[in-house]
Structures are given as structure tokens and as C-alpha cells.
Design a protein around this motif. Sequence first.
Motif, mmCIF file in Angstrom:
data_model
loop_
_atom_site.group_PDB
_atom_site.id
_atom_site.type_symbol
_atom_site.label_atom_id
_atom_site.label_comp_id
_atom_site.label_asym_id
_atom_site.label_seq_id
_atom_site.Cartn_x
_atom_site.Cartn_y
_atom_site.Cartn_z
ATOM 1 N N VAL A 37 0.836 -1.200 0.000
ATOM 2 C CA VAL A 37 0.000 0.000 0.000
ATOM 3 C C VAL A 37 0.872 1.250 0.000
ATOM 4 C CG1 VAL A 37 -1.667 1.360 1.322
ATOM 5 C CG2 VAL A 37 -1.953 -1.115 1.127
ATOM 6 N N GLU A 38 1.908 1.246 0.819
ATOM 7 C CA GLU A 38 2.813 2.395 0.890
ATOM 8 C C GLU A 38 3.432 2.685 -0.473
ATOM 9 O OE1 GLU A 38 6.941 3.771 3.168
ATOM 10 O OE2 GLU A 38 5.883 1.941 3.805
ATOM 11 N N HIS A 39 3.797 1.638 -1.193
ATOM 12 C CA HIS A 39 4.378 1.805 -2.531
ATOM 13 C C HIS A 39 3.365 2.418 -3.495
ATOM 14 C CE1 HIS A 39 6.514 0.874 -6.262
ATOM 15 N NE2 HIS A 39 5.394 0.315 -6.695
ATOM 16 N N VAL A 41 0.779 4.260 -2.814
ATOM 17 C CA VAL A 41 0.497 5.650 -2.430
ATOM 18 C C VAL A 41 1.669 6.555 -2.800
ATOM 19 C CG1 VAL A 41 0.090 7.202 -0.481
ATOM 20 C CG2 VAL A 41 -1.091 4.986 -0.589
ATOM 21 N N ARG A 42 2.879 6.113 -2.483
ATOM 22 C CA ARG A 42 4.063 6.935 -2.739
ATOM 23 C C ARG A 42 4.258 7.197 -4.231
ATOM 24 N NH1 ARG A 42 7.352 3.803 -0.736
ATOM 25 N NH2 ARG A 42 8.401 2.981 -2.582
ATOM 26 N N LYS A 43 4.034 6.177 -5.044
ATOM 27 C CA LYS A 43 4.210 6.305 -6.493
ATOM 28 C C LYS A 43 2.986 6.906 -7.177
ATOM 29 C CE LYS A 43 8.290 4.318 -6.847
ATOM 30 N NZ LYS A 43 9.487 5.040 -7.360
ATOM 31 N N ASN A 44 1.906 7.092 -6.426
ATOM 32 C CA ASN A 44 0.637 7.594 -6.976
ATOM 33 C C ASN A 44 0.267 6.829 -8.241
ATOM 34 O OD1 ASN A 44 -1.700 9.102 -7.125
ATOM 35 N ND2 ASN A 44 -0.725 10.878 -8.094
ATOM 36 N N VAL A 45 0.263 5.511 -8.113
ATOM 37 C CA VAL A 45 -0.022 4.631 -9.246
ATOM 38 C C VAL A 45 -1.380 4.913 -9.866
ATOM 39 C CG1 VAL A 45 -0.421 2.214 -9.878
ATOM 40 C CG2 VAL A 45 1.482 2.798 -8.375
ATOM 41 N N LEU A 46 -2.336 5.330 -9.041
ATOM 42 C CA LEU A 46 -3.688 5.572 -9.537
ATOM 43 C C LEU A 46 -3.884 6.989 -10.077
ATOM 44 C CD1 LEU A 46 -5.752 3.756 -6.749
ATOM 45 C CD2 LEU A 46 -4.985 2.853 -8.956
ATOM 46 N N GLY A 47 -2.884 7.835 -9.916
ATOM 47 C CA GLY A 47 -2.960 9.200 -10.443
ATOM 48 C C GLY A 47 -4.038 10.048 -9.786
ATOM 49 N N LYS A 48 -4.201 9.921 -8.473
ATOM 50 C CA LYS A 48 -5.244 10.656 -7.768
ATOM 51 C C LYS A 48 -4.728 11.975 -7.212
ATOM 52 C CE LYS A 48 -8.225 7.540 -8.709
ATOM 53 N NZ LYS A 48 -9.289 7.828 -9.711
ATOM 54 N N SER A 50 -4.595 13.221 -4.200
ATOM 55 C CA SER A 50 -3.869 13.283 -2.940
ATOM 56 C C SER A 50 -3.484 11.888 -2.487
ATOM 57 C CB SER A 50 -4.722 13.953 -1.846
ATOM 58 O OG SER A 50 -5.819 13.117 -1.496
ATOM 59 N N ARG A 51 -2.490 11.821 -1.610
ATOM 60 C CA ARG A 51 -2.064 10.537 -1.069
ATOM 61 C C ARG A 51 -3.159 9.925 -0.197
ATOM 62 N NH1 ARG A 51 4.322 10.218 0.504
ATOM 63 N NH2 ARG A 51 5.148 10.749 -1.555
ATOM 64 N N GLU A 56 -7.170 5.692 0.674
ATOM 65 C CA GLU A 56 -8.543 5.266 0.959
ATOM 66 C C GLU A 56 -9.054 4.315 -0.121
ATOM 67 O OE1 GLU A 56 -12.968 7.098 1.964
ATOM 68 O OE2 GLU A 56 -11.223 8.415 1.850
ATOM 69 N N ILE A 57 -8.777 4.632 -1.368
ATOM 70 C CA ILE A 57 -9.226 3.765 -2.460
ATOM 71 C C ILE A 57 -8.613 2.376 -2.329
ATOM 72 C CG2 ILE A 57 -9.083 3.366 -4.956
ATOM 73 C CD1 ILE A 57 -9.300 6.407 -5.313
#
Length: 262
Positions: A37-39, A41-48, A50-51, A56-57
Motif C-alpha cells: 500500500v505504501e508503494h 500511495v508513494r508512487k501515486n499509481v492511480l494518479g489521484k 492526494s495521497r 482510501e481507495i
Amino acid sequence: MAEKKYMTWLAHGGAFIDETRILLDIFDPAVDINTWVEHIVRKNVLGKRSRSWTNEIVKRYFLARFVTKESSYAWKALKFLCAKNVDLSIIRSIMYYHTAKIDDFFYDFVILDLFDRYYAGQLAISSGDVYKFIESAKPGMFDQMWSDSVKGRLSRGVMSTLRDFGILEGKSKKQIANFYLPIEAFAYVAFLIHSRVSTGELIIQNEDWKLFLLKPQAVERMFLESHQTGYLKYHAAGRLIRIEFPYHSTEELAHDIASGAY
């Protein structure tokens, strides 16, 4: 059976089908979940935006639905089906089922309210109708006191989620859709119900089918179709109904879905 408790998980709701497909593709059970999960969020893989929203997603709308709760192995079959580019209507229906099964409020609204509306011919529906369902619930059903704003957000979130999953249609004005459950997704859901329900008659009568706006007669017809397409064996003699599957897991079933029935 655990006592039901209504949560506000869908207050920011939606089906998140595209996000789920991305996460299924890169999900690795060999990696510690918190590290994974940390990875993401940090990489913003989903392109959202905010972190916190990405977090949450991933946790509420992916892990809870398909990895960590009742459907802890759902990701395996879904990951395979997505990798094989199985028709989206099949994948979407399976995602919908698991979403409803881990959210008591969402589940109850569909089977206790939406289902009856559909068969009463009351197809038009609004977030206000979801709000009324909240107001009619017993106080002990809630995980905590909900403010009016939370009730409103949850009502809109439920509507958006049902639209995304194809149960509702329309933009500003929504109505219950003429929903069709693909036979492949029907076999998948039937397999899961069969794994926890003892008799064929109880499987057909199971309330989970109401999630797909199906009455027992329609369920029986779909069992016959599933029998004809080879996903299961269905035999009925009066009230004696025998249902058998040639699979030991949803992953085995997913392989047949991907290759076509035999």
C-alpha cells in the motif's frame, strides 16, 4: 452469522472498476500488504489528487472488497479474468457481488428496497430514496451516529456505485436498469453460495440473488442454462434439487470462464 452493522464506506462511493483493474494487475500477495500500500500511495499509481485519497481507495475499495474481508480470495479469480481480458460485464458483476457482500448497508438497500421497487414498476429512483432508507433503519444498525451531511454523502455514494455497476442508469435522473447477469458471473456467484448453503432449494431461494434483481424462477432458468453450458450440473425432481460443480475453487472456475464453457 455476525450481527449486521451499517457503515459509511460508500460515502465517497463508486465502483472504482478501473482502479480495481489496475490494482489487481500489480497486486502481489507475497509482499507485505502495508508495504505494498505504501508503494502504491508513494508512487501515486492511480494518479489521484492526494495521497490520502489514494490510500482510501486502496484500503477501503480494493483490499476490503477483494483481499482482506469475507472475499479474501476474490482477487485471485478477478486478477486472472482481467489478465485474460474477459468481457467487462462479467468482471463488473463479480466485483459488484463482492462489494455488496462486505457492506451491510449497501446489501440491505438493494435487497430490501431496490428489489421491491423494481418489481413494483417504480423504476425512477433518487438519492433521496436512499436517505429515506437510512432514516427508516433501526438505530442499533449504525456503527455510530450519522450526521445529516454524512447521510447525504452516503446516499449519493450508493447511487453512484449502483450506476457504475450497471444496476442503475442515467445521469442527473436515475432509474433501475434492465440489468442482465452474464451466465459466467451467475455461475461464479452460484459457486460461492453453494460453498456455504446446504441444499439446492436454499441456494435458489438465497437472498443474494436479489442483488441482481432475480426472483427464484429466474434463478432456476439460469441454473438450467449454466447446466447446458457446462459450468455446473443441475438436477431437479419436484422440490429435490441437486447442484454440483466440477470445481474446487473460484480460480478453477475462472479458467473455464476465460476459455469458454465446454
